[in-house]
Scaffold this motif. Structure first.
Motif, PDB file in Angstrom:
ATOM      1  N   PHE A 185       0.825  -1.210   0.000  1.00 25.60           N
ATOM      2  CA  PHE A 185       0.000   0.000   0.000  1.00 25.60           C
ATOM      3  C   PHE A 185       0.863   1.265   0.000  1.00 25.60           C
ATOM      4  O   PHE A 185       0.497   2.277  -0.609  1.00 25.60           O
ATOM      5  N   TYR A 186       2.003   1.184   0.640  1.00 28.92           N
ATOM      6  CA  TYR A 186       2.943   2.305   0.644  1.00 28.92           C
ATOM      7  C   TYR A 186       3.414   2.603  -0.778  1.00 28.92           C
ATOM      8  O   TYR A 186       3.492   3.765  -1.204  1.00 28.92           O
ATOM      9  N   LYS A 189       0.622   4.343  -2.685  1.00 27.08           N
ATOM     10  CA  LYS A 189       0.463   5.712  -2.180  1.00 27.08           C
ATOM     11  C   LYS A 189       1.592   6.615  -2.678  1.00 27.08           C
ATOM     12  O   LYS A 189       1.362   7.766  -3.079  1.00 27.08           O
ATOM     13  N   LYS A 190       2.800   6.098  -2.682  1.00 31.44           N
ATOM     14  CA  LYS A 190       3.949   6.871  -3.141  1.00 31.44           C
ATOM     15  C   LYS A 190       3.830   7.180  -4.633  1.00 31.44           C
ATOM     16  O   LYS A 190       4.077   8.319  -5.067  1.00 31.44           O
ATOM     17  N   LYS A 192       1.144   7.360  -6.428  1.00 29.83           N
ATOM     18  CA  LYS A 192       0.073   8.333  -6.642  1.00 29.83           C
ATOM     19  C   LYS A 192       0.539   9.746  -6.301  1.00 29.83           C
ATOM     20  O   LYS A 192       0.246  10.707  -7.032  1.00 29.83           O
ATOM     21  N   ALA A 193       1.256   9.875  -5.186  1.00 28.38           N
ATOM     22  CA  ALA A 193       1.752  11.191  -4.781  1.00 28.38           C
ATOM     23  C   ALA A 193       2.706  11.764  -5.815  1.00 28.38           C
ATOM     24  O   ALA A 193       2.646  12.955  -6.155  1.00 28.38           O
ATOM     25  N   PHE A 200       5.383  13.899  -0.411  1.00 28.69           N
ATOM     26  CA  PHE A 200       5.271  12.544   0.116  1.00 28.69           C
ATOM     27  C   PHE A 200       6.362  12.311   1.158  1.00 28.69           C
ATOM     28  O   PHE A 200       7.548  12.497   0.889  1.00 28.69           O
TER      29      PHE A 200
END
Length: 385
Positions: A185-186, A189-190, A192-193, A200
């Protein structure tokens, strides 16, 4: 320029030379074959009557990070304060002055995969390095090369004694799943950022697991018992990650399952007493059983559990117990290089590869054989004269 001539050259590529020669220049192999012309500008090693082969590779050990004769001051193998420590890097603890490196070089061992021990569920990053040098940064071939994880007795024993999790195999598996899930998930998320141009904040632990999630490096799974090996396979499949099965002491009981999983096995340390419950069934027959089933196999010492200089002897015992001499050679050269992800540079004698070469008076798996020369990056680092 260095010329090695008149030796029995074992290339590990399927082509050998009974009276072969190798030319080395600028740290690389530039020519290999028979009837190579000698010129006046060459440094010459006459290997008449000797075996010339790729430098031997130890695919799982703790050299330099568990130093010899240093006690607590030289013991940096296990950070036993947190069961999940992917952010630890072996490179920050390896001492190239460890006397075991000299022992390795003297035995014709030119490359090692070394890193954290098995106290933690996730122990940290391994490095693949050469065995000669003063500065670790100059000795590296690949870093990070693998992420250490551990199943079975060790993490249970360490953290049960502290009254912390994990004290069961269930908790060990759960902690590993949790770490890999968070990393997954990290990563999303990274990404996407970055795509959205947003700020981030990096997580030091999870960042270290990204090469695993991205299949750039394997999990290096300490697993002796059959059920622990199968748990490692189960989790690796769940998360679609690469993995090596390290120790694999009961691999002979689950050959079909290991073969189907497609993960290589690094077998050892076998030249020791059965000091733990989970190694009660270890045997030198295991490498041969797995290799005959089509599983890629390496033989390891787990130094300092078995002193690293006995790696060729361990391969010899495996050869005697069913692996066979040809496969035993591979189990400490090209197989080890492939499993460690460095076969583009080491593990076989081929034009363009690093000139890591060992010259022996005979088969190095026999106890009376002596090392004549060890060559790393084209430099003679050991000369028996």
């Amino acid at each position: 320029m260095l010329l090695i001539k008149n030796g029995r050259v074992l290339t590990m590529t399927g082509t050998n030379y009974e009276k072969g020669s190798i030319i080395v220049d600028n740290g690389k192999i530039v020519e290999i074959g028979e009837n190579i012309k000698e010129t006046s500008d060459m440094e010459v090693i006459d290997a008449e009557g000797c075996v010339v082969m790729p430098g031997i590779i130890e695919a799982h050990c703790h050299i330099g990070i568990s130093e010899e004769d240093k006690g607590f001051e030289g013991e940096d193998c296990n950070e036993m304060t947190d069961p999940v420590t992917p952010q630890l890097r072996a490179i920050d603890a390896i001492n190239p002055m460890d006397t075991a490196f000299y022992d390795a070089v003297k035995a014709g061992i030119t490359g090692v995969m070394t890193g954290p021990g098995s106290a933690n569920v996730v122990g940290g990053q391994f490095v693949f390095m050469k065995t000669s040098g003063k500065c670790i940064d100059d000795m590296i071939v690949k870093e990070p090369a693998a992420m250490k994880i551990a199943f079975g007795e060790n993490p249970k024993r360490v953290y049960n004694s502290k009254g912390k999790t994990p004290s069961t195999r269930m908790a060990t598996a759960a902690l590993l799943r949790e770490a890999l899930t968070k990393a997954k998930f990290y990563k999303a998320k990274k990404e996407k950022a970055i795509k959205d141009g947003e700020l981030f904040e990096e997580d030091f632990k999870l960042e270290a697991l990204l090469p695993v999630i991205e299949r750039k490096i394997p999990l290096k799974a300490h697993a002796h018992r059959a059920d622990d090996i199968l748990t490692a396979i189960r989790i690796a499949k769940e998360f679609d990650v690469k993995m090596t099965l390290d120790h694999c002491s009961e691999g002979q009981f689950i050959v079909e399952e290991i073969k189907e999983a497609g993960f290589p096995a690094l077998i050892g340390p076998t030249l020791t007493s059965r000091s733990k419950i989970e190694v009660q069934n270890k045997t030198f027959k295991t490498p041969g059983i797995l290799a005959k089933a089509g599983i890629e196999v390496a033989v390891i010492t787990d130094h300092p559990v078995v002193p690293i200089e006995y790696l060729p002897i361990c391969a010899g015992f495996a050869a005697k117990a069913g692996l066979g001499i040809e496969e035993a050679y591979k189990a400490i050269t090209i197989n080890s290089a492939e499993i460690c992800g460095v076969a583009d540079r080491v593990g076989s004698l081929e034009v363009g590869k690093d000139a890591d070469i060992a010259i022996f008076t005979g088969n190095p798996m026999e106890v009376f054989t002596e090392t004549k020369y060890t060559i790393i990056n084209g430099e003679i680092v050991y000369n028996a004269k």
